[in-house]
Scaffold this active site. Sequence first.
Site, PDB file in Angstrom:
ATOM      1  N   CYS A 184     -13.588  17.518  63.067  1.00 63.91           N
ATOM      2  CA  CYS A 184     -14.737  16.886  63.727  1.00 63.91           C
ATOM      3  C   CYS A 184     -16.057  17.256  63.063  1.00 63.91           C
ATOM      4  CB  CYS A 184     -14.757  17.209  65.222  1.00 63.91           C
ATOM      5  SG  CYS A 184     -15.421  18.818  65.633  1.00 63.91           S
ATOM      6  N   HIS A 215     -11.919  27.076  75.473  1.00 65.93           N
ATOM      7  CA  HIS A 215     -11.578  28.461  75.157  1.00 65.93           C
ATOM      8  C   HIS A 215     -12.800  29.365  75.336  1.00 65.93           C
ATOM      9  CE1 HIS A 215      -7.718  27.425  72.735  1.00 65.93           C
ATOM     10  NE2 HIS A 215      -7.433  27.833  73.946  1.00 65.93           N
ATOM     11  N   GLU A 222      -3.886  21.989  71.051  1.00 68.00           N
ATOM     12  CA  GLU A 222      -4.255  20.712  70.447  1.00 68.00           C
ATOM     13  C   GLU A 222      -3.133  20.198  69.542  1.00 68.00           C
ATOM     14  OE1 GLU A 222      -7.046  19.086  66.872  1.00 68.00           O
ATOM     15  OE2 GLU A 222      -7.982  20.563  68.188  1.00 68.00           O
ATOM     16  N   HIS A 250      -1.195  26.227  68.773  1.00 63.58           N
ATOM     17  CA  HIS A 250      -2.443  25.791  69.418  1.00 63.58           C
ATOM     18  C   HIS A 250      -2.159  24.576  70.309  1.00 63.58           C
ATOM     19  CE1 HIS A 250      -6.571  24.362  69.922  1.00 63.58           C
ATOM     20  NE2 HIS A 250      -6.961  25.564  69.533  1.00 63.58           N
ATOM     21  N   CYS A 299     -10.990  15.731  74.327  1.00 65.77           N
ATOM     22  CA  CYS A 299     -12.070  15.374  73.405  1.00 65.77           C
ATOM     23  C   CYS A 299     -11.685  14.138  72.595  1.00 65.77           C
ATOM     24  CB  CYS A 299     -12.341  16.551  72.466  1.00 65.77           C
ATOM     25  SG  CYS A 299     -13.547  16.162  71.171  1.00 65.77           S
ATOM     26  N   HIS A 321      -8.451  20.088  74.724  1.00 68.97           N
ATOM     27  CA  HIS A 321      -7.489  20.099  73.615  1.00 68.97           C
ATOM     28  C   HIS A 321      -6.376  19.072  73.808  1.00 68.97           C
ATOM     29  CE1 HIS A 321      -9.045  24.247  74.326  1.00 68.97           C
ATOM     30  NE2 HIS A 321      -9.336  24.143  73.045  1.00 68.97           N
ATOM     31  N   SER A 357     -17.209  26.212  72.087  1.00 63.90           N
ATOM     32  CA  SER A 357     -17.005  26.360  73.533  1.00 63.90           C
ATOM     33  C   SER A 357     -17.932  27.408  74.145  1.00 63.90           C
ATOM     34  CB  SER A 357     -15.541  26.743  73.815  1.00 63.90           C
ATOM     35  OG  SER A 357     -14.670  25.708  73.420  1.00 63.90           O
TER      36      SER A 357
END
Length: 277
Positions: A189, A36, A122, A120, A92, A70, A261
């Site tokens: 994360c 992003h 992800e 989203h 990721c 994502h 990002s």
Amino acid sequence: MKIELASSYGFCFGVKRAIEIAEKYENSATMGPLIHNDDEINRLKKDFKVGLYSKLSDVKPDDTVIIRTHGIPKNDLKDLRKNTKKVINATCPFVTTPQNIVKNMSKEGYSILIFGDTEHPEVKGVMSYAEDLDDVNVVLSIEDLEKINFKNKKIATVAQTTKKKETYLEIVNALILKNKEVRVFNTICDATFENQDAAREISIKSDVMIVIGGKNSSNTKQLHSICLENCKDSYLIENENELQKEWFKEKKSCGITAGASTPDWVIQKVIDKIKSL
């Protein structure tokens, strides 16, 4: 005016990995925006001829396609691998973790609860790994829990990797109080933890905060939200062109942080512009 960077900011491991993959495969294309950050995507397009596909029907059989950080829905990935010559998965590793958890827990008969944003990419990808899509719920707050009737007595919960840990803890506590069996997986994360804590720390002592990152970036918006809690003059920008001179009038200290990002070269341009102002 003193300018200070947060102790942790910018590119995370997953983004660095994805950028390196994209640079390695010139003349490829990504399935959805790789990260992003429009400035970095434009750099990859200009320097490495990395294109962008927004839908599967645009992909040609001979294309080399890179999966965004994502991730994408399970069936989309399956179709790509079946119909395209070469697929490189740059999802990721922190995102593939909740995908696998949802897959395994739903197989074991758990209802799935995801803390995140339904829209989203992800979250859409993680949801797709459930055995029963009707038994997956997504929430952003404790209030959202009130609307849910879980199919099973056993519940497994994961979080979008870039969400605030404090809110996730509130949701988890509410779940545990009302249900006999809750499996909790901390899928936020490490880089998100560190960047959020660093943003909180620097915003407390700054007169003005600049948060750099994509306006559509979840983790960047979280950083901005955290900074606003401690510094009312906190601004979210994508690059140096959005800076306004009046933001710094009579300010003695400027704190800077950046989303996962945001590349270093964009951050440096912002710092240079602030100095020139």
